[in-house]
Design an enzyme around this catalytic site. Structure first.
Site, short mmCIF file in Angstrom:
data_model
loop_
_atom_site.label_atom_id
_atom_site.label_comp_id
_atom_site.label_asym_id
_atom_site.label_seq_id
_atom_site.Cartn_x
_atom_site.Cartn_y
_atom_site.Cartn_z
N TYR A 53 0.85 -1.19 0.00
CA TYR A 53 0.00 0.00 0.00
C TYR A 53 0.89 1.24 0.00
O TYR A 53 1.27 1.78 1.04
CB TYR A 53 -0.94 0.00 1.20
CG TYR A 53 -1.99 -1.11 1.18
CD1 TYR A 53 -2.24 -1.83 0.01
CD2 TYR A 53 -2.71 -1.44 2.31
CE1 TYR A 53 -3.19 -2.83 -0.02
CE2 TYR A 53 -3.67 -2.45 2.29
CZ TYR A 53 -3.89 -3.14 1.13
OH TYR A 53 -4.83 -4.15 1.10
N SER A 208 -13.26 -3.88 0.39
CA SER A 208 -14.15 -3.10 -0.46
C SER A 208 -15.61 -3.45 -0.18
O SER A 208 -16.37 -3.74 -1.09
CB SER A 208 -13.81 -3.33 -1.94
OG SER A 208 -14.40 -2.36 -2.76
N GLY A 211 -19.06 -1.78 -2.01
CA GLY A 211 -19.30 -1.82 -3.45
C GLY A 211 -20.78 -1.83 -3.77
O GLY A 211 -21.54 -2.60 -3.23
N GLY A 212 -21.18 -0.92 -4.66
CA GLY A 212 -22.58 -0.79 -5.04
C GLY A 212 -23.32 0.28 -4.29
O GLY A 212 -24.40 0.70 -4.70
N SER A 216 -22.73 9.00 0.63
CA SER A 216 -23.89 9.71 1.17
C SER A 216 -23.54 11.17 1.38
O SER A 216 -22.48 11.64 0.97
CB SER A 216 -24.29 9.09 2.51
OG SER A 216 -23.34 9.40 3.50
#
Length: 300
Positions: A53, A208, A211-212, A216
């Site tokens: 990372y 993750s 996802g989808g 907000s």
């Protein structure tokens, strides 16, 4: 904060995926440290990192060093914090993700991670991804050797199949404690592995996990769902007065008592919001709505 078991350890039901703090688009160090501190303040005790990372072409370990600094500068108690790192992937200058799973590489990578984290032994060390050029048992054998040498306390796998989980378990026994695969409302390819981990009592760490589900109002966006089938997450969020991300994480938590999502964050408020999902208990009716909306969709 609610807690769950990982290898006999008590960890927060929601962890922090620290990768976004070190790769492309990463925040400055001040905000990155504040993000980790906010997660710790909210009760998060599982921090996930990896030696790969970092920005493409740069030296390995940026994220591990960042977490070490965050823990060293945190004003509260960190004795119960588990730092989980990974080895076996690289990030060359072209921005790709390479895979190197030879025992020699994994052992050297673990030694380097030990030094960067500044610990006597790595709490949880994970094979980042199986290397198709190396027999899987050889890579897992390196984890076994690191366990035997006391350089890592617990071992985990990432991006693996059910067959690989069983093969690793045959080598590591109960020292294999976790599996980290991609899993979210959008990407359901690891549902079989999630169920297998529940049967075996292994912690399942969705990476993750959002996802989808779109951002907000936490970051000022409209909060519209990425696809109509995920509108239910936003509807439940409005009804409960929480973010869609919290609803998504709470839904994942409901799928198995061994699930521990590790959402990423680059802002303190996002880290706090994700941690709050551990306290959100969805009703049976809400869970039915969300599961029906997601259906058996598979992606990735």
């Amino acid at each position: 904060m609610r807690y769950r078991s990982l290898g006999g350890l008590r960890v927060s039901a929601v962890g922090l995926g620290a990768m976004p703090l070190s790769i492309e688009g990463r925040p400055d160090e001040g905000r990155a440290l504040a993000t980790v501190h906010a997660a710790l303040d909210a009760g998060v005790t599982l921090l996930d990192t990896a030696d790969s990372y970092h920005l493409p072409g740069q030296d390995p370990g940026h994220n591990e060093l960042l977490l070490a600094r965050a823990l060293a500068t945190y004003g509260g108690d960190t004795d119960g914090v588990l730092v989980a790192t990974k080895g076996g992937r690289g990030r060359p200058a072209d921005g790709s993700w390479t895979v190197t799973g030879s025992p020699r590489h994994l052992k050297a990578a673990a030694e380097a991670s030990l030094k960067r984290l500044g610990v006597a032994a790595i709490g949880l060390y994970q094979l980042h991804k199986p290397d198709p050029a190396v027999p899987f048992e050889e890579s897992v054998g390196a984890l076994r050797d690191l366990l035997d040498e006391g350089k890592i306390r617990l071992a985990g796998l990432s991006n693996v199949t059910g067959d690989q989980i069983l093969r690793a378990r045959a080598i590591l026994g109960d020292r294999l404690v976790s599996v980290q695969n991609r899993c979210s409302p959008e990407v359901r390819d690891s549902d079989p592995e999630l169920r297998l981990c529940a049967e075996l009592g292994l912690a399942f760490l969705p990476w993750s996990p959002l996802g989808g589900i779109s951002r907000s109002s936490l970051d000022g966006s409209s909060g519209l769902a990425a696809a109509p089938r995920y509108a239910a997450f936003h509807e439940v969020a409005r009804e409960r007065g929480v973010s869609p991300q919290q609803v998504c994480l709470a839904w994942l938590l409901s799928r198995s008592p061994t699930v521990i999502p590790i959402p990423g964050a680059t802002r303190p408020q996002t880290a706090r919001d994700s941690a709050g999902a551990a306290e959100l208990v969805l009703t049976e009716g809400e869970l039915e709505r969300l599961t029906e909306a997601v259906g058996d969709h598979r992606s990735g």
